[in-house]
Design an enzyme around this catalytic site. Structure first.
Site, PDB file in Angstrom:
ATOM      1  N   GLU A   1      48.610  55.307  55.578  1.00  0.00           N
ATOM      2  CA  GLU A   1      47.734  54.666  54.475  1.00  0.00           C
ATOM      3  C   GLU A   1      48.210  54.484  53.479  1.00  0.00           C
ATOM      4  OE1 GLU A   1      42.991  55.537  52.795  1.00  0.00           O
ATOM      5  OE2 GLU A   1      43.680  56.238  54.957  1.00  0.00           O
TER       6      GLU A   1
ATOM      7  N   GLU B   1      50.189  57.728  47.629  1.00  0.00           N
ATOM      8  CA  GLU B   1      49.333  57.584  46.327  1.00  0.00           C
ATOM      9  C   GLU B   1      49.943  57.981  45.280  1.00  0.00           C
ATOM     10  OE1 GLU B   1      46.933  56.401  44.015  1.00  0.00           O
ATOM     11  OE2 GLU B   1      46.066  56.167  45.844  1.00  0.00           O
TER      12      GLU B   1
ATOM     13  N   ASP C   1      55.225  55.979  45.020  1.00  0.00           N
ATOM     14  CA  ASP C   1      55.501  54.676  45.499  1.00  0.00           C
ATOM     15  C   ASP C   1      55.451  54.666  46.665  1.00  0.00           C
ATOM     16  OD1 ASP C   1      56.019  52.017  45.434  1.00  0.00           O
ATOM     17  OD2 ASP C   1      56.516  52.078  43.552  1.00  0.00           O
TER      18      ASP C   1
ATOM     19  N   ASP D   1      44.564  47.960  44.477  1.00  0.00           N
ATOM     20  CA  ASP D   1      44.225  47.507  42.760  1.00  0.00           C
ATOM     21  C   ASP D   1      44.435  45.939  42.913  1.00  0.00           C
ATOM     22  OD1 ASP D   1      44.518  47.061  40.056  1.00  0.00           O
ATOM     23  OD2 ASP D   1      45.659  49.081  39.961  1.00  0.00           O
TER      24      ASP D   1
ATOM     25  N   LYS E   1      44.126  39.348  36.792  1.00  0.00           N
ATOM     26  CA  LYS E   1      44.805  38.565  35.936  1.00  0.00           C
ATOM     27  C   LYS E   1      45.939  37.503  36.942  1.00  0.00           C
ATOM     28  CE  LYS E   1      43.987  40.316  31.611  1.00  0.00           C
ATOM     29  NZ  LYS E   1      44.635  41.016  30.514  1.00  0.00           N
TER      30      LYS E   1
ATOM     31  N   ASP F   1      37.209  43.930  48.206  1.00  0.00           N
ATOM     32  CA  ASP F   1      36.059  43.383  47.712  1.00  0.00           C
ATOM     33  C   ASP F   1      36.243  41.924  46.748  1.00  0.00           C
ATOM     34  OD1 ASP F   1      36.734  45.583  46.018  1.00  0.00           O
ATOM     35  OD2 ASP F   1      35.228  44.821  44.615  1.00  0.00           O
TER      36      ASP F   1
ATOM     37  N   THR G   1      33.997  54.323  51.184  1.00  0.00           N
ATOM     38  CA  THR G   1      34.727  55.273  50.365  1.00  0.00           C
ATOM     39  C   THR G   1      33.815  54.816  48.914  1.00  0.00           C
ATOM     40  OG1 THR G   1      36.181  53.304  49.475  1.00  0.00           O
ATOM     41  CG2 THR G   1      36.919  54.773  51.425  1.00  0.00           C
TER      42      THR G   1
ATOM     43  N   GLU H   1      34.277  51.555  47.713  1.00  0.00           N
ATOM     44  CA  GLU H   1      33.533  50.430  48.107  1.00  0.00           C
ATOM     45  C   GLU H   1      32.051  50.650  47.701  1.00  0.00           C
ATOM     46  OE1 GLU H   1      33.654  49.091  52.362  1.00  0.00           O
ATOM     47  OE2 GLU H   1      32.053  50.317  52.796  1.00  0.00           O
TER      48      GLU H   1
END
Length: 233
Positions: free
Chosen positions: A65, A90, A117, A139, A143, A175, A212, A215
């Site tokens: 994950e 993470e 990373d 993330d 932009k 989303d 989550t 979400e």
């Protein structure tokens, strides 16, 4: 033996929030080292020796994950699939601390955590070693000038394709409509097939899904989740 040159990698985003609770500091101090998948960071593994996943997880299939947020989904999958080992990465240490608390409460033992990373983890994962991968609410970097920072670019997708087994599933939840667009454009270019046959295949979550906190925030703010499933060719 020649040591690989360490690549220059820009990191974007936060590594730590403003405050950790005392209990979360304790989780990091007491639990994190024991849950490491092995030497991942360059200082600990300058030769980039591949991780021995068979030894880490007693020969079980391994899932990955990328960016597990608060860890809800990762722990949920570990509980549902005790015969699988799961590695999560993470860089946001507050999220890592949240996951460690959930691991304690759930008592699961088939998880490993890299607090950094994903690109560094890819460097030490063996070829075709991962049976399933998750990218859930990454993330969005909304932009346009920042779209190159998104995960769904060659910098991440090339090594992801390398470490996934042929036929492995890659799930993406987001989303952000433009993230959906970029995902559908880029992921198939890197050795994946999109498995959707009809609208329900991206509108409805997977049968083993757990919603989550990211979400839930999206739903509260009126954004529509998309669930994209790919298979490594």
């Amino acid at each position: 033996m020649t040591t690989p040159d360490r690549p220059h990698r820009n990191f974007y985003g936060r590594r730590r929030g403003k405050h950790l609770r005392e209990s979360q500091e304790a989780y990091l101090e007491q639990d994190l080292a024991a849950l490491s998948p092995g030497p991942v960071d360059w200082d600990a593994n300058p030769d980039r020796t591949p991780l021995d996943l068979a030894a880490i997880f007693d020969g079980r299939e391994v899932w990955l994950e990328v960016g597990f947020g608060g860890g809800e989904h990762m722990v949920h999958q570990a509980e549902r699939n005790p015969g699988v080992g799961i590695i999560g990465c993470e860089p946001y240490i507050n999220g890592v601390a949240m996951l460690l608390g959930k691991i304690r409460r759930a008592g699961v033992t088939n998880l490993r955590v890299h607090p950094g990373d994903a690109r560094d983890l890819f460097d030490v994962l063996p070829d075709a070693s991962i049976g399933k991968a998750f990218l859930l609410y990454p993330d969005p970097w909304p932009k346009k000038k920042h779209h190159r920072r998104r995960f769904v670019t060659s910098e991440h997708l090339d090594p992801l394709a390398r470490v996934l087994k042929p036929g492995a599933e890659f799930r993406v939840a987001t989303d952000i409509p433009d993230y959906v667009r970029q995902t559908l454009e880029e992921v198939p270019r890197h050795g994946f097939d999109w498995l959707a046959e009809g609208p329900s295949d991206w509108r409805e979550p997977w049968e083993d899904w757990i919603s989550t906190r990211y979400e839930q925030k999206a739903l509260r703010e009126g954004r529509v989740p998309h669930y994209l499933t790919f298979r490594r060719r």
